[in-house]
Design a protein around this motif. Structure first.
Motif, PDB file in Angstrom:
ATOM      1  N   SER A  11       1.312   0.294  14.404  1.00  0.00           N
ATOM      2  CA  SER A  11      -0.240   0.701  14.496  1.00  0.00           C
ATOM      3  C   SER A  11      -0.962   1.138  13.082  1.00  0.00           C
ATOM      4  N   TYR A  12      -0.298   1.625  12.350  1.00  0.00           N
ATOM      5  CA  TYR A  12      -1.046   1.925  10.990  1.00  0.00           C
ATOM      6  C   TYR A  12      -0.757   0.417  10.348  1.00  0.00           C
ATOM      7  N   GLY A  13       0.101  -0.512  10.331  1.00  0.00           N
ATOM      8  CA  GLY A  13      -0.262  -1.618   9.734  1.00  0.00           C
ATOM      9  C   GLY A  13      -1.282  -2.554  10.492  1.00  0.00           C
ATOM     10  N   LYS A  14      -1.460  -2.209  11.510  1.00  0.00           N
ATOM     11  CA  LYS A  14      -2.575  -3.102  12.230  1.00  0.00           C
ATOM     12  C   LYS A  14      -3.918  -2.543  11.539  1.00  0.00           C
ATOM     13  N   MET A  15      -4.041  -1.221  11.835  1.00  0.00           N
ATOM     14  CA  MET A  15      -5.654  -0.384  10.983  1.00  0.00           C
ATOM     15  C   MET A  15      -5.818  -0.800   9.720  1.00  0.00           C
ATOM     16  N   VAL A  16      -4.664  -0.581   9.179  1.00  0.00           N
ATOM     17  CA  VAL A  16      -5.108  -0.589   7.379  1.00  0.00           C
ATOM     18  C   VAL A  16      -5.619  -2.040   7.012  1.00  0.00           C
ATOM     19  N   GLN A  17      -5.173  -3.115   7.937  1.00  0.00           N
ATOM     20  CA  GLN A  17      -5.777  -4.589   7.584  1.00  0.00           C
ATOM     21  C   GLN A  17      -7.218  -4.624   7.927  1.00  0.00           C
ATOM     22  N   VAL A  18      -7.719  -3.577   9.050  1.00  0.00           N
ATOM     23  CA  VAL A  18      -8.880  -3.621   9.360  1.00  0.00           C
ATOM     24  C   VAL A  18      -9.952  -2.991   8.540  1.00  0.00           C
ATOM     25  N   PHE A  19      -9.305  -1.690   8.157  1.00  0.00           N
ATOM     26  CA  PHE A  19     -10.189  -0.776   7.207  1.00  0.00           C
ATOM     27  C   PHE A  19      -9.363  -0.666   6.042  1.00  0.00           C
ATOM     28  N   PRO A  20      -9.229  -1.582   5.120  1.00  0.00           N
ATOM     29  CA  PRO A  20      -8.841  -1.328   3.814  1.00  0.00           C
ATOM     30  C   PRO A  20      -9.150  -0.599   2.790  1.00  0.00           C
ATOM     31  N   SER A  21      -9.136   0.815   3.320  1.00  0.00           N
ATOM     32  CA  SER A  21      -9.879   1.820   2.413  1.00  0.00           C
ATOM     33  C   SER A  21      -9.002   3.205   2.487  1.00  0.00           C
ATOM     34  N   ALA A  22      -9.340   3.970   1.741  1.00  0.00           N
ATOM     35  CA  ALA A  22      -8.272   5.362   1.677  1.00  0.00           C
ATOM     36  C   ALA A  22      -9.074   6.062   3.005  1.00  0.00           C
ATOM     37  N   GLY A  23      -8.220   7.223   3.467  1.00  0.00           N
ATOM     38  CA  GLY A  23      -8.646   7.983   4.715  1.00  0.00           C
ATOM     39  C   GLY A  23      -7.764   7.891   5.574  1.00  0.00           C
ATOM     40  N   ILE A  73       1.031   6.607   2.549  1.00  0.00           N
ATOM     41  CA  ILE A  73       0.733   5.347   1.718  1.00  0.00           C
ATOM     42  C   ILE A  73      -0.537   4.720   1.829  1.00  0.00           C
ATOM     43  N   THR A  74      -1.102   4.788   3.064  1.00  0.00           N
ATOM     44  CA  THR A  74      -2.384   4.193   3.431  1.00  0.00           C
ATOM     45  C   THR A  74      -3.482   4.865   2.618  1.00  0.00           C
ATOM     46  N   MET A  75      -3.340   5.847   2.204  1.00  0.00           N
ATOM     47  CA  MET A  75      -4.083   6.726   1.245  1.00  0.00           C
ATOM     48  C   MET A  75      -4.140   5.757  -0.219  1.00  0.00           C
ATOM     49  N   TYR A  76      -3.364   5.039  -0.419  1.00  0.00           N
ATOM     50  CA  TYR A  76      -3.525   4.239  -1.683  1.00  0.00           C
ATOM     51  C   TYR A  76      -4.012   2.982  -1.464  1.00  0.00           C
ATOM     52  N   THR A  77      -4.611   2.412  -0.462  1.00  0.00           N
ATOM     53  CA  THR A  77      -5.030   1.194  -0.152  1.00  0.00           C
ATOM     54  C   THR A  77      -6.050   0.897  -1.030  1.00  0.00           C
ATOM     55  N   GLU A  78      -6.899   1.605  -1.440  1.00  0.00           N
ATOM     56  CA  GLU A  78      -7.995   1.145  -2.388  1.00  0.00           C
ATOM     57  C   GLU A  78      -7.444   1.090  -3.978  1.00  0.00           C
ATOM     58  N   GLU A  79      -6.082   1.634  -4.002  1.00  0.00           N
ATOM     59  CA  GLU A  79      -5.735   1.386  -5.432  1.00  0.00           C
ATOM     60  C   GLU A  79      -4.269   0.144  -5.396  1.00  0.00           C
ATOM     61  N   ALA A  80      -4.269  -0.367  -4.177  1.00  0.00           N
ATOM     62  CA  ALA A  80      -3.223  -1.502  -4.139  1.00  0.00           C
ATOM     63  C   ALA A  80      -3.851  -2.659  -4.872  1.00  0.00           C
ATOM     64  N   LYS A  81      -3.126  -3.559  -5.585  1.00  0.00           N
ATOM     65  CA  LYS A  81      -3.680  -4.705  -6.176  1.00  0.00           C
ATOM     66  C   LYS A  81      -4.013  -5.740  -5.384  1.00  0.00           C
ATOM     67  N   ASN A  82      -3.494  -5.711  -3.964  1.00  0.00           N
ATOM     68  CA  ASN A  82      -3.679  -6.455  -2.791  1.00  0.00           C
ATOM     69  C   ASN A  82      -3.371  -5.670  -1.621  1.00  0.00           C
ATOM     70  N   SER A  83      -4.433  -5.366  -1.123  1.00  0.00           N
ATOM     71  CA  SER A  83      -4.557  -4.454   0.289  1.00  0.00           C
ATOM     72  C   SER A  83      -3.760  -5.217   1.296  1.00  0.00           C
ATOM     73  N   LYS A  84      -3.692  -6.525   1.315  1.00  0.00           N
ATOM     74  CA  LYS A  84      -2.728  -7.250   2.402  1.00  0.00           C
ATOM     75  C   LYS A  84      -1.451  -6.869   2.249  1.00  0.00           C
ATOM     76  N   VAL A  85      -0.848  -6.287   1.406  1.00  0.00           N
ATOM     77  CA  VAL A  85       0.719  -5.941   1.450  1.00  0.00           C
ATOM     78  C   VAL A  85       0.983  -4.752   2.121  1.00  0.00           C
ATOM     79  N   MET A  86      -0.198  -4.080   2.303  1.00  0.00           N
ATOM     80  CA  MET A  86      -0.033  -2.622   3.098  1.00  0.00           C
ATOM     81  C   MET A  86       1.042  -2.566   4.370  1.00  0.00           C
ATOM     82  N   PRO A  87       0.745  -3.487   5.457  1.00  0.00           N
ATOM     83  CA  PRO A  87       1.431  -3.307   6.481  1.00  0.00           C
ATOM     84  C   PRO A  87       3.062  -3.586   6.400  1.00  0.00           C
ATOM     85  N   LYS A  88       3.307  -4.528   5.639  1.00  0.00           N
ATOM     86  CA  LYS A  88       4.804  -4.509   5.176  1.00  0.00           C
ATOM     87  C   LYS A  88       5.320  -3.173   4.268  1.00  0.00           C
ATOM     88  N   ALA A  89       4.493  -2.750   3.475  1.00  0.00           N
ATOM     89  CA  ALA A  89       5.040  -1.665   2.512  1.00  0.00           C
ATOM     90  C   ALA A  89       5.181  -0.673   3.579  1.00  0.00           C
TER      91      ALA A  89
END
Length: 451
Positions: A61-73, A213-229
């Protein structure tokens, strides 16, 4: 917002996984081993399996939502944007209990380690020194935090591998269960599932980090890697917890050998490898806890930053980004001040209270998937969508609810008091709901993704 008011994108995928593992602190399995072994009647790895299953559904679920809202929080942002700003604030407020206390727990564990080696030195000296160093690094640079974290995480994983080798030898020579392959750490005649579930609520504390680690989305070089991470963090961390917990439980079927059950790591190191290994093991655990301290301190300051940027916390303080370091400097310092409270509390009590905030966040992230994809996007008409956006998050929320039921009473009381304080603050902030919560300023990419 101008570039100087935003966080710097400096983190690659493995740096993010490393921060997650650092946040989770793999050696924490040894710190809480006595507490969980006593709670579960000697099946610590089984408690980790139960917790891992719950975490996997929630990680999806985190992986789904972090793609929709690629921001910290994290859960705060997801609930706010998919359900209701007021509910989002309360979820964020509850998550603050989790995130604010974890840096304090790391300072507390460092205090316990140092007291075991230098019992005559006042405890406050270790806490103050540790907090100053971790706060200073986080103020300086997120990139420096990540680099140091990677070194420390590597060191602790090597130490855990050394423990497993020594445990293998000890079991072969007849210590504990006296055999390397045994089902006793997973099941025996005196196991009660209610006790295992209660233990699982305690070890949930160990998994806190994959969500952070979703808090680091705004500091990721590419936010699309967040679900895998996120998934890699859960699976790697869960695997380490299970294997280390299995060997520890096989060596110590009960807690009768330990003088201090609140943190058994120093004694585990002593019994497995002698005084020299105890000191090396403590050094690894010290590194692990410092890594977790760096990561947890960084992530909670990002949550405070987002809440400040939104105006639900004082914007001039919490929403401020240092123009040179590009870090939320005031939020970082405030977290450091809170961490100083680690001079006296108990690890068992604080870890239980942390789980209250974590379970609220996990529950609402699962519900956010349903709110966004089912109610807003109408993604439930095909079997694939129904499975992905209804069945999976419902199971995740349901399993989290089971852990809620078995949460310690002290954690529930402390958590409800915290939520009450947050609700009163929200009433003040909105003038008893006569005004709206402050609007969240998403950038254009985020706006288009959320539409």
């Amino acid at each position: 917002m101008t570039e100087k008011d935003t966080l710097k994108r400096s983190l690659g995928p493995w740096a993010i996984v490393g921060l997650g593992l650092g946040y989770m602190t793999p050696t924490v399995v040894f710190d809480t081993f006595g507490i969980v072994s006593e709670e579960t009647n000697g099946v610590v790895p089984l408690a980790y399996i139960v917790a891992l299953i719950v975490m996997l559904f929630t990680a999806v679920s985190y992986g789904k939502m972090v793609q929709v809202f690629p921001s910290a929080g994290s859960a705060y942002t997801y609930t706010r944007e998919t359900m209701n700003p007021h509910l989002g604030f309360l979820v964020g407020w509850a998550a603050l209990l989790d995130y604010l206390l974890l840096p304090m727990v790391n300072a507390l564990i460092i205090r316990i380690y140092m007291e075991s080696v230098f019992p005559d030195v006042p405890a406050w000296i270790w806490v103050v020194g540790y907090v100053i160093i971790v706060t200073g690094i986080n103020v300086w640079s997120m990139g420096k935090t990540s680099s140091l974290n990677s070194i420390l995480v590597t060191f602790e994983i090597v130490l855990i591998a050394a423990f497993i080798v020594l445990a293998f030898v000890k079991l072969y020579n007849g210590m504990g269960q006296g055999t390397i392959l045994t089902t006793a750490p997973l099941f025996h005649a005196n196991v009660e599932m209610t006790a295992v579930l209660t233990g699982a609520t305690v070890v949930c504390f160990s998994f806190i980090g994959f969500d952070a680690i979703t808090m680091y989305t705004e500091e990721a070089k590419n936010s699309k890697v967040m679900p895998k991470a996120i998934m890699l963090t859960v699976l790697i961390g869960g695997g380490i917890f299970f294997v280390a917990g299995y060997f520890a439980q096989a060596l110590f079927p009960d807690v009768s050998n330990f003088n201090v059950t609140d943190d058994t790591l120093p004694e585990i190191g002593l019994y497995v490898g002698g005084t020299i290994f105890k000191m090396i093991f403590l050094a690894g655990a010290f590194a692990a806890t410092t890594a977790s301290g760096l990561a947890s301190h960084a992530s909670v300051s990002r949550l405070l930053y987002v809440m400040g940027r939104n105006g639900v916390l004082p914007r001039k303080v919490f929403g401020y980004v240092h123009p040179k370091f590009r870090t939320p400097v005031y939020s970082v310092i405030i977290v450091g001040v809170v961490s100083l409270l680690a001079i006296s509390p108990s690890l068992e009590l604080i870890s239980a209270v942390i789980n209250f905030g974590a379970l609220i966040a996990f529950t609402f992230v699962n519900l956010s998937v349903i709110a966004y994809f089912v109610f807003r996007k109408k993604r439930y008409k095909t079997p694939k969508d129904f499975f992905s956006y209804v069945i999976m998050p419902v199971i995740g929320a349901g399993l989290t609810g089971v852990l809620w039921y078995f949460l310690h009473a002290d954690a529930l009381i402390a958590g409800l008091v915290w939520i009450t304080i947050g609700f009163i603050y929200m009433l003040f902030l909105t003038k008893f709901f006569r005004t709206k919560m402050a609007d969240f300023e998403m950038d254009e990419a985020e706006k288009s993704a959320a539409l």
